[in-house]
Design a protein around this motif. Structure first.
Motif, PDB file in Angstrom:
ATOM      1  N   ILE A 127       0.830  -1.210   0.000  1.00 16.44           N
ATOM      2  CA  ILE A 127       0.000   0.000   0.000  1.00 16.44           C
ATOM      3  C   ILE A 127       0.867   1.264   0.000  1.00 16.44           C
ATOM      4  O   ILE A 127       0.360   2.354  -0.233  1.00 16.44           O
ATOM      5  CB  ILE A 127      -0.974   0.051   1.210  1.00 16.44           C
ATOM      6  CG1 ILE A 127      -0.217   0.166   2.541  1.00 16.44           C
ATOM      7  CG2 ILE A 127      -1.920  -1.135   1.198  1.00 16.44           C
ATOM      8  CD1 ILE A 127      -1.104   0.615   3.702  1.00 16.44           C
ATOM      9  N   ASP A 128       2.176   1.110   0.260  1.00 15.22           N
ATOM     10  CA  ASP A 128       3.017   2.291   0.505  1.00 15.22           C
ATOM     11  C   ASP A 128       3.369   3.086  -0.758  1.00 15.22           C
ATOM     12  O   ASP A 128       3.740   4.246  -0.659  1.00 15.22           O
ATOM     13  CB  ASP A 128       4.332   1.887   1.190  1.00 15.22           C
ATOM     14  CG  ASP A 128       4.111   1.263   2.553  1.00 15.22           C
ATOM     15  OD1 ASP A 128       3.031   1.465   3.132  1.00 15.22           O
ATOM     16  OD2 ASP A 128       5.018   0.565   3.042  1.00 15.22           O
ATOM     17  N   ASN A 129       3.308   2.467  -1.916  1.00 16.53           N
ATOM     18  CA  ASN A 129       3.749   3.079  -3.182  1.00 16.53           C
ATOM     19  C   ASN A 129       5.164   3.654  -3.041  1.00 16.53           C
ATOM     20  O   ASN A 129       5.435   4.786  -3.435  1.00 16.53           O
ATOM     21  CB  ASN A 129       2.772   4.171  -3.641  1.00 16.53           C
ATOM     22  CG  ASN A 129       2.975   4.535  -5.109  1.00 16.53           C
ATOM     23  OD1 ASN A 129       3.583   3.771  -5.858  1.00 16.53           O
ATOM     24  ND2 ASN A 129       2.495   5.690  -5.520  1.00 16.53           N
ATOM     25  N   THR A 222       2.497  11.221   7.866  1.00 14.99           N
ATOM     26  CA  THR A 222       3.049   9.880   7.616  1.00 14.99           C
ATOM     27  C   THR A 222       3.675   9.357   8.902  1.00 14.99           C
ATOM     28  O   THR A 222       4.436  10.077   9.552  1.00 14.99           O
ATOM     29  CB  THR A 222       4.154   9.928   6.537  1.00 14.99           C
ATOM     30  OG1 THR A 222       3.623  10.554   5.372  1.00 14.99           O
ATOM     31  CG2 THR A 222       4.652   8.546   6.186  1.00 14.99           C
ATOM     32  N   GLU A 223       3.353   8.109   9.244  1.00 13.86           N
ATOM     33  CA  GLU A 223       4.036   7.452  10.371  1.00 13.86           C
ATOM     34  C   GLU A 223       5.505   7.414  10.007  1.00 13.86           C
ATOM     35  O   GLU A 223       5.846   6.953   8.938  1.00 13.86           O
ATOM     36  CB  GLU A 223       3.532   6.005  10.488  1.00 13.86           C
ATOM     37  CG  GLU A 223       3.704   5.262   9.152  1.00 13.86           C
ATOM     38  CD  GLU A 223       3.695   3.742   9.217  1.00 13.86           C
ATOM     39  OE1 GLU A 223       3.251   3.199  10.224  1.00 13.86           O
ATOM     40  OE2 GLU A 223       4.144   3.131   8.240  1.00 13.86           O
ATOM     41  N   SER A 224       6.359   7.943  10.770  1.00 17.30           N
ATOM     42  CA  SER A 224       7.779   7.891  10.404  1.00 17.30           C
ATOM     43  C   SER A 224       8.564   8.621  11.473  1.00 17.30           C
ATOM     44  O   SER A 224       8.067   9.567  12.092  1.00 17.30           O
ATOM     45  CB  SER A 224       7.972   8.567   9.040  1.00 17.30           C
ATOM     46  OG  SER A 224       9.196   9.219   8.960  1.00 17.30           O
ATOM     47  N   GLY A 252      -4.074   3.203  11.274  1.00 13.56           N
ATOM     48  CA  GLY A 252      -3.571   1.843  11.505  1.00 13.56           C
ATOM     49  C   GLY A 252      -3.918   0.843  10.413  1.00 13.56           C
ATOM     50  O   GLY A 252      -4.060   1.195   9.239  1.00 13.56           O
ATOM     51  N   HIS A 253      -4.095  -0.407  10.831  1.00 18.02           N
ATOM     52  CA  HIS A 253      -4.197  -1.494   9.855  1.00 18.02           C
ATOM     53  C   HIS A 253      -5.492  -1.536   9.073  1.00 18.02           C
ATOM     54  O   HIS A 253      -5.614  -2.336   8.137  1.00 18.02           O
ATOM     55  CB  HIS A 253      -3.937  -2.833  10.543  1.00 18.02           C
ATOM     56  CG  HIS A 253      -2.485  -3.036  10.847  1.00 18.02           C
ATOM     57  ND1 HIS A 253      -1.874  -2.450  11.930  1.00 18.02           N
ATOM     58  CD2 HIS A 253      -1.518  -3.716  10.185  1.00 18.02           C
ATOM     59  CE1 HIS A 253      -0.594  -2.778  11.938  1.00 18.02           C
ATOM     60  NE2 HIS A 253      -0.350  -3.539  10.893  1.00 18.02           N
ATOM     61  N   LEU A 254      -6.468  -0.714   9.426  1.00 18.85           N
ATOM     62  CA  LEU A 254      -7.675  -0.715   8.580  1.00 18.85           C
ATOM     63  C   LEU A 254      -7.301  -0.283   7.165  1.00 18.85           C
ATOM     64  O   LEU A 254      -7.988  -0.612   6.196  1.00 18.85           O
ATOM     65  CB  LEU A 254      -8.801   0.141   9.183  1.00 18.85           C
ATOM     66  CG  LEU A 254      -8.732   1.663   9.213  1.00 18.85           C
ATOM     67  CD1 LEU A 254      -9.166   2.275   7.895  1.00 18.85           C
ATOM     68  CD2 LEU A 254      -9.610   2.171  10.333  1.00 18.85           C
ATOM     69  N   GLN A 255      -6.163   0.437   7.043  1.00 14.55           N
ATOM     70  CA  GLN A 255      -5.706   0.879   5.719  1.00 14.55           C
ATOM     71  C   GLN A 255      -5.263  -0.280   4.836  1.00 14.55           C
ATOM     72  O   GLN A 255      -5.128  -0.144   3.635  1.00 14.55           O
ATOM     73  CB  GLN A 255      -4.505   1.830   5.866  1.00 14.55           C
ATOM     74  CG  GLN A 255      -4.828   3.105   6.583  1.00 14.55           C
ATOM     75  CD  GLN A 255      -3.555   3.828   7.031  1.00 14.55           C
ATOM     76  OE1 GLN A 255      -2.983   4.593   6.285  1.00 14.55           O
ATOM     77  NE2 GLN A 255      -3.116   3.569   8.253  1.00 14.55           N
ATOM     78  N   ARG A 256      -4.982  -1.430   5.451  1.00 11.78           N
ATOM     79  CA  ARG A 256      -4.487  -2.556   4.647  1.00 11.78           C
ATOM     80  C   ARG A 256      -5.603  -3.507   4.221  1.00 11.78           C
ATOM     81  O   ARG A 256      -5.365  -4.435   3.432  1.00 11.78           O
ATOM     82  CB  ARG A 256      -3.418  -3.316   5.439  1.00 11.78           C
ATOM     83  CG  ARG A 256      -2.107  -2.570   5.581  1.00 11.78           C
ATOM     84  CD  ARG A 256      -0.925  -3.394   5.094  1.00 11.78           C
ATOM     85  NE  ARG A 256      -0.749  -4.600   5.850  1.00 11.78           N
ATOM     86  CZ  ARG A 256       0.136  -4.759   6.837  1.00 11.78           C
ATOM     87  NH1 ARG A 256       0.924  -3.753   7.180  1.00 11.78           N
ATOM     88  NH2 ARG A 256       0.239  -5.891   7.469  1.00 11.78           N
ATOM     89  N   GLY A 257      -6.814  -3.286   4.765  1.00 13.77           N
ATOM     90  CA  GLY A 257      -7.876  -4.244   4.482  1.00 13.77           C
ATOM     91  C   GLY A 257      -8.818  -3.793   3.396  1.00 13.77           C
ATOM     92  O   GLY A 257      -8.656  -2.737   2.798  1.00 13.77           O
TER      93      GLY A 257
HETATM   94  O1  F6P Z   1       4.630  -1.874   4.177  1.00  9.77           O
HETATM   95  C1  F6P Z   1       3.291  -1.857   4.513  1.00  9.77           C
HETATM   96  C2  F6P Z   1       3.061  -1.388   5.919  1.00  9.77           C
HETATM   97  O2  F6P Z   1       1.669  -1.356   6.150  1.00  9.77           O
HETATM   98  C3  F6P Z   1       3.699  -0.045   6.277  1.00  9.77           C
HETATM   99  O3  F6P Z   1       2.974   1.056   5.815  1.00  9.77           O
HETATM  100  C4  F6P Z   1       3.775  -0.151   7.771  1.00  9.77           C
HETATM  101  O4  F6P Z   1       4.799   0.650   8.285  1.00  9.77           O
HETATM  102  C5  F6P Z   1       4.064  -1.604   8.005  1.00  9.77           C
HETATM  103  O5  F6P Z   1       3.644  -2.300   6.841  1.00  9.77           O
HETATM  104  C6  F6P Z   1       3.396  -2.218   9.213  1.00  9.77           C
HETATM  105  O6  F6P Z   1       3.788  -3.524   9.326  1.00  9.77           O
HETATM  106  P1  F6P Z   1       3.119  -4.601  10.311  1.00  9.77           P
HETATM  107  O7  F6P Z   1       1.751  -4.941   9.779  1.00  9.77           O
HETATM  108  O8  F6P Z   1       4.044  -5.747  10.262  1.00  9.77           O
HETATM  109  O9  F6P Z   1       3.027  -3.949  11.641  1.00  9.77           O
END
Ligand code: F6P
Length: 323
Positions: A127-129, A222-224, A252-257
């Motif tokens: 998702i990071d591009n 951005t988380e960083s 958080g992780h809702l962005q990955r689903g």
């Molecule tokens: O690389 C994808 C990503 O979602 C990043 O944006 C984030 O920093 C990282 O993975 C989080 O990883 P994990 O799900 O292992 O905590």
């Protein structure tokens, strides 16, 4: 190449299933056998490998996550781990791999390919591009849409309470998710790692009087380590600008689903078919990229180079459209 293995590795991304489907079907279409490898490199080491037929990937194009599961595998970083992985490939007669994942996964693929002289093609699944040589990655568009929808909701409450919100999004050290979702959601600013910390982005924003005419303000972060994250920025504002009513939301992780967007499904399908085409053309150690809507082969070395630049045009669009 007669027989390929396909795996997903690292953080999952919406559209990975569409990619697995396309890789599987394109391989079978071209007379190859296909093996699904579970849990990324971990499953290659622990021999969690299963032959796939066309219907093994039925009814998955619309599903988020990855049916193959995924993992971040430390053992694959060792020579012993990679040796076992290679032996398992031989056991199944797998002579090439398609690896779907982000920079860590493609780095591992490059090392493995050189060590054992195996043809490996990568697909940018993150998702990071944040990969070089491709305009976009599988999962990025879906994540952008998810963030945009969340921002629309946060805006409602921010406006009602006349608050300043810091919303933290993923992206690791890459600001594309924050910048483009700021544009899409009409946010006031994006604080991203590509802009050097010497430049105090927060002070600059506030001194410009970004709250003057607005009943709410939303800042994407951005988380960083470079940005310090949304919590730190909010703490600073509380101390230095106590007139603002500040809140933080970490998505958080809702962005990955979620179910992949049409764009991600099409991208993943095109890239999956291109991966098999690349293997047929004897390509190796390349990631499939997309540039100006054309498929491109990008050497792993270039793809994982950590120097992806942020577009100055996008920064300008955000600046102008948020006055
Ligand atoms: O690389 C994808 C990503 O979602 C990043 O944006 C984030 O920093 C990282 O993975 C989080 O990883 P994990 O799900 O292992 O905590």
């Amino acid at each position: 190449v007669k027989s390929i293995g396909v795996l997903t590795s690292g953080g999952d991304a919406p559209g990975m299933n569409a990619a697995i489907r396309a890789v599987t079907r394109a391989a079978i279409f071209n007379g190859m056998r296909v093996f699904g490898i579970y849990r990324g490199y971990k499953g290659l080491i622990s021999n969690e490998i299963e032959e796939f037929k066309t219907n093994s990937v039925s009814n998955i194009i619309q599903k988020g996550g990855t049916i193959l599961k995924t993992a971040r595998c430390e053992e694959f970083m060792t020579e012993a781990g990679r040796k076992t992985a290679y032996e398992n490939m031989q056991r199944h007669g797998i002579d090439a791999l398609v690896v779907i994942g982000g920079d860590g996964s493609l780095t591992g693929a490059g090392v493995f390919a050189n060590e054992y002289n195996i043809p490996i093609v990568g697909l940018p699944g993150t998702i990071d591009n944040d990969l070089n040589g491709t305009d976009t990655t599988i999962g990025y568009d879906t994540a952008l849409n998810t963030i945009m929808e969340s921002m629309d909701k946060i805006r409602d409450t921010a406006t009602s309470h006349e608050r300043l919100f810091f919303v933290e999004v993923m992206g690791r050290n890459c600001g594309y998710l924050a910048l483009n979702s700021a544009i899409a959601s009409g946010a006031e600013a994006a604080i991203i790692p590509e802009i050097s910390i010497e430049k105090d982005q927060l002070a600059e924003l506030i001194n410009q009087g970004f709250r003057k005419s607005k009943s709410s303000s939303m800042v994407l972060v951005t988380e960083s380590e470079v940005t310090g994250g949304a919590m730190n920025l909010a703490e600073r504002v509380k101390k230095e600008y106590p007139q603002y009513d500040v809140r933080v939301s970490i998505l958080g992780h809702l962005q990955r689903g979620g179910s992949p967007t049409a764009q991600d499904r099409i991208l993943a399908s095109r890239m999956g078919v291109a991966a098999i085409q690349a293997l047929l053309e004897n390509q190796r150690n390349v990631m499939i990229g997309i540039r100006e809507n054309e498929i491109d082969y990008v050497p792993f070395k270039r793809a994982i180079k950590k120097d992806r630049e942020i577009s100055p045009e996008l920064l300008e669009v955000l600046k102008i459209s948020s006055i």
